[in-house]
Structures are given as structure tokens and as C-alpha cells.
Design an enzyme around this catalytic site. Sequence first.
Site, PDB file in Angstrom:
ATOM      1  N   SER A 118       0.851  -1.187   0.000  1.00 45.76           N
ATOM      2  CA  SER A 118       0.000   0.000   0.000  1.00 45.76           C
ATOM      3  C   SER A 118       0.886   1.235   0.000  1.00 45.76           C
ATOM      4  O   SER A 118       2.013   1.200   0.518  1.00 45.76           O
ATOM      5  CB  SER A 118      -0.912   0.017   1.239  1.00 45.76           C
ATOM      6  N   TYR A 147      -1.574  -0.642  10.715  1.00 44.90           N
ATOM      7  CA  TYR A 147      -1.812  -1.084   9.337  1.00 44.90           C
ATOM      8  C   TYR A 147      -0.708  -0.600   8.401  1.00 44.90           C
ATOM      9  O   TYR A 147      -0.153  -1.371   7.618  1.00 44.90           O
ATOM     10  CB  TYR A 147      -3.170  -0.588   8.851  1.00 44.90           C
TER      11      TYR A 147
END
Length: 269
Positions: free
Chosen positions: A143, A156
Site C-alpha cells: 500500500s 496497518y
Amino acid sequence: MTNTTSKGSALITGASSGIGAVYADRLARRGFDLILAARDVGRLNALADRLRAATGVQVEVLPADLTDRADLAKVARRLAQDPAITLLVNNAGVGGTGPLVGEDPLKLETLIALNVTAVTLLAHAAANAFAARGQGAIINLASVLGIAPEIVRGAYSATKAYVLTLSQSLHAELSTEGVQIQAVLPGATRTEIWERSGVDVNSLDQSRLMDVEEMVDAALTGFDQLELVTIPSLPDPADWQAFTAARMALLPNLSRAHAAVRYKLPTPA
């Protein structure tokens, strides 16, 4: 439509929906047979039926909860032992948008189990098998938050930074062994991960939200171009090259025999 030019099998984790399901569609149309791994057997079977009818490739459903050690070991064994597998799409993951402070420890364990432990052990199994055969490829879904942790608080972003670093390390290790590595760093993508994280996707800035089909198509174009890191929304690759060059410029000074001068206190009189 029947496809008679199989490129081997692609094992895709998190294949029942979203990014994984689109990868399954695109890779089937490229001639890969598929092994689809996820928890939702009903969705996997529906996807498998559709892709068999549309493309003629072989599609196997492999039910697995990658947070379960036995299921994870089952998928890792398949990667290690099946010589037909030529591509791993390490896609399964769980989202998280909350800060670390106050987070439920059990949610953190699940986050790390799926985003770090499962990714690592599956990459390990595939890397060993592919290196022994001198061919294969691993696509790891990371990501942009892995390089921009200020955007989203909590663990995360750290898990996605790990996936990026793991991919870079694997590339350094395997680039001469015939194994291709790609880390894909999507920005915000329209998938169910938002709902699972408790976020209304319609509340997001739609000008920064990419459709999943466009994201995967861009990522596969980067794969074809042998990119180690693909950021689908990045207009100018020179920006990433400059980022990488700045990081590499640090290397000579990251480990030295003495501390930098600015850390040395004046000698007491």
C-alpha cells in the site's frame, strides 16, 4: 472461450472478492490456470465457475483462513510442492484505520497474522520453490501507506511497509535466480475492505478513489514492465526513482565506527 496456452498456475490469496478476484479474472484471460484461496467458499466457487466458462482455464478452489496456522501451512505446502505453480499473488490482507493507542489487541494480532505472517510464510514457500526451478514470480500487495504512515494512524501502515521491505529484500536475493518480484502499492481502492474496516466508502474523497479493475490493470502493466515497485496512481516514475536514490544515498553513512559529530557532547572542562 477456450484457452490452450496455459502459463502454469497462479495461486491467488484473498481471491473471493475485490483485488484478488480481479487478478483472478485478468490472469485467467492471460492463460494462467488458477488456484483460488480464501475463506468464503461460496464466493470462490461462483468465481471459479464464471472464469471456467469465460476462459476455459482450470480453476481450483482452495478454502483457507490464513490466520489459522493449519490452513496457512496447507497453502504453503501447496506452493512448495506443486511444480505447476509459476506465480503467487500474495493479496490476502485485512484493513485497519484506527490508532494503535486504544486498539483491541486481538484485532492487532489478526492484522499482523494476515498482513505480515501469512505474507512472509507464503512468500518463503514460493521463493524456495521458484528459486530451485529457476523461474517464477511473486506479486505482493502492499500500500502507499507503507511509505506514507502519516496518512493513516496505527499498525496497518507498518504492516504494509513490511511488505514493501520484504519485496525489496526478496528482489535483492532472487533477481539472479530467475524469480521476478513485484510490490504493488495501491492508493485508496474501491473494494469491500472499507466496509470491513467500518468506513463508508461514499464518505471518501472520490477523486482519490481508484476503481479496482483500473488498479489491477495498471499493476499488471507494471509487472509486464518488470517494475519492482508499482504505484498505479503515480504519474511520473522519476518521483519514485528520486525517492529510491535519496534512500540509497544514505547507505554509506548508516553504519560507521563512530557517532556523528552532532551527537558528541563537548569534553567537560
